[in-house]
Design a protein around this motif. Structure first.
Motif, mmCIF file in Angstrom:
data_model
loop_
_atom_site.group_PDB
_atom_site.id
_atom_site.type_symbol
_atom_site.label_atom_id
_atom_site.label_comp_id
_atom_site.label_asym_id
_atom_site.label_seq_id
_atom_site.Cartn_x
_atom_site.Cartn_y
_atom_site.Cartn_z
ATOM 1 N N ALA A 354 0.809 -1.221 0.000
ATOM 2 C CA ALA A 354 0.000 0.000 0.000
ATOM 3 C C ALA A 354 0.840 1.268 0.000
ATOM 4 C CB ALA A 354 -0.939 0.007 1.211
ATOM 5 N N SER A 355 2.102 1.148 0.426
ATOM 6 C CA SER A 355 2.963 2.336 0.475
ATOM 7 C C SER A 355 3.763 2.543 -0.806
ATOM 8 C CB SER A 355 3.937 2.240 1.665
ATOM 9 O OG SER A 355 4.767 1.096 1.530
ATOM 10 N N ASP A 356 3.616 1.629 -1.771
ATOM 11 C CA ASP A 356 4.345 1.782 -3.035
ATOM 12 C C ASP A 356 3.726 2.922 -3.848
ATOM 13 O OD1 ASP A 356 6.248 0.383 -5.143
ATOM 14 O OD2 ASP A 356 4.389 0.908 -6.174
ATOM 15 N N PRO A 357 4.546 3.858 -4.355
ATOM 16 C CA PRO A 357 3.997 5.027 -5.060
ATOM 17 C C PRO A 357 3.193 4.688 -6.302
ATOM 18 C CG PRO A 357 6.400 4.929 -5.278
ATOM 19 C CD PRO A 357 6.017 3.942 -4.241
ATOM 20 N N PHE A 358 3.603 3.641 -7.046
ATOM 21 C CA PHE A 358 2.845 3.266 -8.231
ATOM 22 C C PHE A 358 1.486 2.699 -7.844
ATOM 23 C CE2 PHE A 358 7.216 3.065 -9.876
ATOM 24 C CZ PHE A 358 7.068 3.840 -11.012
ATOM 25 N N VAL A 359 1.448 1.909 -6.790
ATOM 26 C CA VAL A 359 0.206 1.269 -6.369
ATOM 27 C C VAL A 359 -0.774 2.291 -5.813
ATOM 28 C CG1 VAL A 359 -0.826 -0.404 -4.797
ATOM 29 C CG2 VAL A 359 1.337 -0.941 -5.939
ATOM 30 N N TYR A 360 -0.312 3.120 -4.869
ATOM 31 C CA TYR A 360 -1.291 4.049 -4.285
ATOM 32 C C TYR A 360 -1.711 5.131 -5.283
ATOM 33 C CZ TYR A 360 2.707 7.099 -2.724
ATOM 34 O OH TYR A 360 3.822 7.898 -2.638
ATOM 35 N N SER A 361 -0.884 5.408 -6.277
ATOM 36 C CA SER A 361 -1.284 6.375 -7.300
ATOM 37 C C SER A 361 -2.380 5.810 -8.198
ATOM 38 C CB SER A 361 -0.079 6.798 -8.144
ATOM 39 O OG SER A 361 0.867 7.488 -7.357
ATOM 40 N N THR A 362 -2.251 4.523 -8.553
ATOM 41 C CA THR A 362 -3.306 3.902 -9.367
ATOM 42 C C THR A 362 -4.583 3.705 -8.552
ATOM 43 O OG1 THR A 362 -2.294 1.737 -8.903
ATOM 44 C CG2 THR A 362 -1.818 2.743 -11.027
ATOM 45 N N LEU A 363 -4.441 3.454 -7.245
ATOM 46 C CA LEU A 363 -5.632 3.368 -6.387
ATOM 47 C C LEU A 363 -6.355 4.713 -6.328
ATOM 48 C CD1 LEU A 363 -4.390 1.190 -3.388
ATOM 49 C CD2 LEU A 363 -6.302 0.645 -4.917
ATOM 50 N N GLY A 374 -14.173 11.616 -2.490
ATOM 51 C CA GLY A 374 -13.874 11.632 -1.056
ATOM 52 C C GLY A 374 -12.932 10.522 -0.654
ATOM 53 N N GLU A 375 -13.179 9.315 -1.187
ATOM 54 C CA GLU A 375 -12.315 8.176 -0.872
ATOM 55 C C GLU A 375 -10.908 8.387 -1.428
ATOM 56 O OE1 GLU A 375 -15.361 8.072 -1.536
ATOM 57 O OE2 GLU A 375 -16.363 6.660 -0.192
ATOM 58 N N ALA A 376 -10.824 8.974 -2.638
ATOM 59 C CA ALA A 376 -9.515 9.250 -3.230
ATOM 60 C C ALA A 376 -8.733 10.239 -2.377
ATOM 61 C CB ALA A 376 -9.692 9.801 -4.649
ATOM 62 N N LEU A 377 -9.417 11.286 -1.922
ATOM 63 C CA LEU A 377 -8.763 12.296 -1.090
ATOM 64 C C LEU A 377 -8.347 11.717 0.258
ATOM 65 C CD1 LEU A 377 -7.921 15.243 -0.928
ATOM 66 C CD2 LEU A 377 -10.186 15.797 -0.063
ATOM 67 N N GLN A 378 -9.194 10.859 0.819
ATOM 68 C CA GLN A 378 -8.872 10.207 2.095
ATOM 69 C C GLN A 378 -7.639 9.315 1.954
ATOM 70 O OE1 GLN A 378 -12.011 7.686 3.555
ATOM 71 N NE2 GLN A 378 -11.175 7.563 5.613
ATOM 72 N N LEU A 379 -7.550 8.580 0.847
ATOM 73 C CA LEU A 379 -6.385 7.736 0.595
ATOM 74 C C LEU A 379 -5.129 8.585 0.458
ATOM 75 C CD1 LEU A 379 -5.165 4.937 -0.074
ATOM 76 C CD2 LEU A 379 -5.788 5.347 -2.457
ATOM 77 N N PHE A 380 -5.235 9.705 -0.248
ATOM 78 C CA PHE A 380 -4.083 10.586 -0.429
ATOM 79 C C PHE A 380 -3.579 11.122 0.911
ATOM 80 C CE2 PHE A 380 -2.115 14.729 -1.068
ATOM 81 C CZ PHE A 380 -1.186 14.448 -2.063
ATOM 82 N N ASP A 381 -4.505 11.497 1.770
ATOM 83 C CA ASP A 381 -4.120 12.048 3.076
ATOM 84 C C ASP A 381 -3.446 11.019 3.971
ATOM 85 O OD1 ASP A 381 -5.057 14.566 2.430
ATOM 86 O OD2 ASP A 381 -7.058 14.213 3.253
ATOM 87 N N MET A 382 -3.633 9.741 3.670
ATOM 88 C CA MET A 382 -3.002 8.676 4.457
ATOM 89 C C MET A 382 -1.564 8.408 4.024
ATOM 90 S SD MET A 382 -6.207 5.998 4.592
ATOM 91 C CE MET A 382 -5.205 4.671 5.267
ATOM 92 N N ILE A 383 -1.171 8.941 2.858
ATOM 93 C CA ILE A 383 0.186 8.717 2.351
ATOM 94 C C ILE A 383 1.150 9.618 3.112
ATOM 95 C CG2 ILE A 383 1.674 8.784 0.319
ATOM 96 C CD1 ILE A 383 -0.905 8.516 -1.383
ATOM 97 N N GLU A 384 2.198 9.022 3.651
ATOM 98 C CA GLU A 384 3.123 9.782 4.493
ATOM 99 C C GLU A 384 3.915 10.823 3.704
ATOM 100 O OE1 GLU A 384 6.693 8.946 7.770
ATOM 101 O OE2 GLU A 384 5.469 7.299 7.014
ATOM 102 N N ASN A 385 4.538 10.399 2.640
ATOM 103 C CA ASN A 385 5.314 11.319 1.792
ATOM 104 C C ASN A 385 4.936 11.086 0.337
ATOM 105 O OD1 ASN A 385 7.130 12.656 3.754
ATOM 106 N ND2 ASN A 385 7.910 10.579 4.070
ATOM 107 N N PRO A 386 3.822 11.662 -0.112
ATOM 108 C CA PRO A 386 3.372 11.414 -1.487
ATOM 109 C C PRO A 386 4.381 11.907 -2.518
ATOM 110 C CG PRO A 386 2.095 13.189 -0.465
ATOM 111 C CD PRO A 386 2.922 12.568 0.616
#
Length: 694
Positions: A354-363, A374-386
């Motif tokens: 889940a912390s891989d940049p390619f994976v969380y970007s496609t999610l 809303g879910e996309a924004l929530q996922l982005f806010d969970m990323i430590e260093n996007p």
């Protein structure tokens, strides 16, 4: 046997001879009998004899080649006199054991004491420079090798070419390569790999063709590099020839070769051949093989086969990686398959990716394309260093939903965090401004791209500005912008301009845009349809008839519109005037009930959008049977209250459907999301997120 019998007797005249001792140590080195070599070394020390430099160098070489780098280093540091062999052995040993900084330091020390390097020392230190990515030091070695006369020597030259190509200096790599009087397969492989790595795929293919004429021995690595280059350039015929060559050379069962072929066929769109590379024998397949197949199926819009391949790799106990999930999630994004996408999200968490940049970007992209901002924004806010990939994905989500102001806020946050925007960043930002009607802001960002951020505008950015001006009705300004462009607009630019001419009733400019678009895409009926709509809006029926005749003569057909809804694990697809569904009676009963309700609420059918000569009642009937209205009616009778309705459509939603669904959202009290081929529309309580601007 003679050496075995004599090894315990150092007083033997044979073992006092340096040449004999050196030969014995060489035998131990070649047979990896390090313990016997150590025993001999210990006996020499106990005998208090001072071995010759020749013997010490052989011991040094033994320790280095047998993996005893610590012992070699200790012996080297204790040497009173070191010759060129001593220095070369240590430099080579450090490079081979990945101690690249030590290799560079030792080479520098050798130069300080006045020793001139051998070709082997040059080769090793250049390899170290390559691994360190230190092209500056590599250039210094190049200059020194020229001074010493070794630059054209095979090992030195091939390593210099490899160093330049892997460091991205492809011009210098080519120059070194061309100056070499003799080139072997290792040198050619380095060049082809360097070309491919730096995106110079055509040059890689041309180099391989040259190899075929020069009679160079072709190995598996060369074939893999050439296959990758063929896949990237679409050199399908040459790729097929490569496959035949691989079969003749007997490399077909090697996984690395099979992977290269799978990638070649997948990138060429030949999924039938890609799936047959391993002949159904999974024992030769690894995660790279499966991922290449999955990616190929995704690009070919065969999502079911992509998911089937994923299930097969799991059955074979192959563990998926970040690239596997990125491709699969992309497939869900393209199809807006939310349920499958969320299941994959769970798998991503399970495999700690889940912390891989390619994976969380496609999610992020997947949730956005499924309508869940809303879910996309929530996922982005969970990323430590996007990373910038994640920022660009979030920008794309807001752009796709027409939230221009939110896109600008994301861009400002990105700049504040110190990330540098790139070409993709500005493409998403300009799309957001275009769909949000932020003309002045979009123009400012376009002008600042190169001046402020050093990003040169490309064709897609110019197209975004045409779209920006056209949507706002600034047709004169759009025309002036087009005339001042450094190149002709692409099909998207002319289509945006033509659609705006249709919306704003500008026949003169519309005819010009249609003519340009027809030349660019003669097989696309879109230009004819849009121009026909312009004529119909002005009730110039002769023009409409001419357009229809042109389409008939050219065998052009209007792309049929479809809308679909996912209910559970099934996708329900509807066309206009569609009576094929099992629940057609309930669907149309609900649809007509909705029409009655929204008419009472103030809905007036927009019959001007029908480009045909017919009476008003017939036009209304045709409008009522548009695919998105049917899909919404079906969703209302099939989905529980409180769950948002998501309808997807392959074409742009028409003005009448947009107006009707606004009213439907009000009378039924439901949130309805429609994704057409341009953007998302969020309907709620009688209004749309686009503000009637799209």
């Amino acid at each position: 046997m003679v050496f075995q019998k004599q090894r315990s007797n150092l007083n033997s005249p044979m073992l006092k001879d340096p040449a004999t001792l050196g030969l014995l140590i060489q035998i131990y080195t070649q047979t990896s009998k390090i313990n016997r070599g150590k025993e001999l070394h210990a006996r020499l020390i106990r005998a208090a004899s001072t071995p010759s430099r020749y013997v010490v160098n052989n011991l040094l070489n033994m320790y280095a080649k047998c993996g005893q780098l610590g012992s070699a280093q200790k012996l080297f540091e204790g040497m009173r006199q070191r010759n060129l062999v001593s220095w070369t052995v240590m430099i080579t040993a450090y490079a081979q054991k990945s101690q690249f900084l030590e290799a560079v330091r030792t080479f520098s020390q050798m130069r300080v004491v006045g020793q001139s390097p051998t070709q082997f020392a040059f080769s090793s230190v250049i390899q170290a420079s390559t691994s360190l990515g230190c092209v500056k030091f590599g250039r210094q070695m190049h200059c020194l090798s020229v001074k010493c006369g070794f630059n054209c020597e095979l090992f030195v030259g091939s390593n210099l070419a490899d160093m330049y190509s892997k460091c991205g200096e492809i011009f210098d790599a080519c120059k070194v390569f061309q100056e070499m009087p003799y080139k072997d397969e290792v040198s050619w492989t380095s060049m082809i790999h360097g070309y491919a790595k730096n995106g110079e795929f055509k040059e890689a293919v041309l180099s391989f063709k040259q190899i075929l004429h020069e009679g160079i021995v072709i190995d598996r690595y060369l074939l893999c590099s050439a296959s990758n280059a063929c896949g990237a350039t679409g050199a399908y015929k040459l790729g097929k020839c490569l496959h035949s060559m691989i079969l003749k050379l007997g490399f077909e069962e090697e996984t690395v070769v099979g992977n290269a072929l799978t990638d070649l066929y997948s990138k060429s769109g030949d999924m039938e051949s890609a799936s047959k590379v391993f002949c159904g024998d999974s024992k030769f397949m690894n995660i790279v093989s499966y991922t290449s197949l999955i990616d190929g199926y995704v690009e070919a819009d065969q999502s079911d086969k992509a998911l089937g391949t994923f299930l097969e790799l799991r059955r074979q106990a192959v563990e998926p990686n970040e690239f596997t999930f990125s491709s699969l999630i992309k497939a869900c994004s393209n199809q807006a398959a939310l349920e499958q996408g969320t299941q994959l999200h769970g798998q991503v968490v399970k495999f700690n990716l889940a912390s891989d940049p390619f994976v969380y970007s496609t999610l992020l992209d997947m949730y956005g394309k499924c309508g869940l901002v809303g879910e996309a924004l929530q996922l982005f806010d969970m990323i430590e260093n996007p990373t910038e990939i994640a920022w660009n994905s979030l920008l794309g989500v807001f752009a796709h939903h027409g939230s221009g102001k939110d896109a600008i806020k994301v861009f400002d946050r990105m700049i504040f965090k110190g990330l540098k925007p790139n070409s993709i960043t500005f493409a998403n930002l300009l799309k957001g401004c275009s769909h949000g009607g932020l003309v002045e802001e979009g123009l400012d960002y376009f002008l600042s791209m190169e001046k402020k951020f050093g990003v040169a505008p490309k064709e897609e950015h110019y197209s975004c500005i045409i779209d920006l001006l056209s949507r706002a009705g600034w047709l004169k300004e759009a025309e002036e912008f087009i005339n001042g462009m450094p190149f002709e607009p692409n099909a998207f630019g002319w289509c945006s301009y033509l659609a705006a001419c249709r919306n704003h009733g500008d026949r003169r400019r519309g005819e010009i845009a249609a003519e340009k678009l027809m030349k660019l895409e003669p097989e696309n009926s879109g230009a004819h349809i849009l121009l026909s709509n312009i004529y119909a809006k002005e009730r110039q029926w002769e023009g409409v008839r001419n357009m229809r005749k042109t389409m008939r003569d050219g065998n052009l057909r209007k792309l049929p519109g479809f809308s679909w809804v996912d209910i559970g694990n099934k996708t329900h697809v509807f066309g206009a005037e569609d009576w094929s569904h099992d629940q057609k009676t309930e669907i149309y009963s609900k649809l007509y009930s909705l029409i009655d309700q929204i008419k009472k609420a103030g809905y007036i059918p927009y019959t001007d959008s029908i480009p045909y000569e017919m009476n008003e009642s017939m036009k209304e009937k045709q409008l009522f049977h548009h695919s998105e209205k049917i899909a919404v009616a079906f969703a209302l009778i099939s989905m529980p209250f409180g769950k948002p309705i998501i309808v997807k459509k392959n074409l742009r939603m028409c003005l009448d459907c947009h107006c009707a669904i606004k009213f439907i959202s009000k009378v039924v009290g439901r949130t309805i999301i429609v994704r057409d081929n341009c953007r998302f529309h969020h309907f709620s309580d009688g209004s749309c997120s686009c503000g009637d601007y799209w």
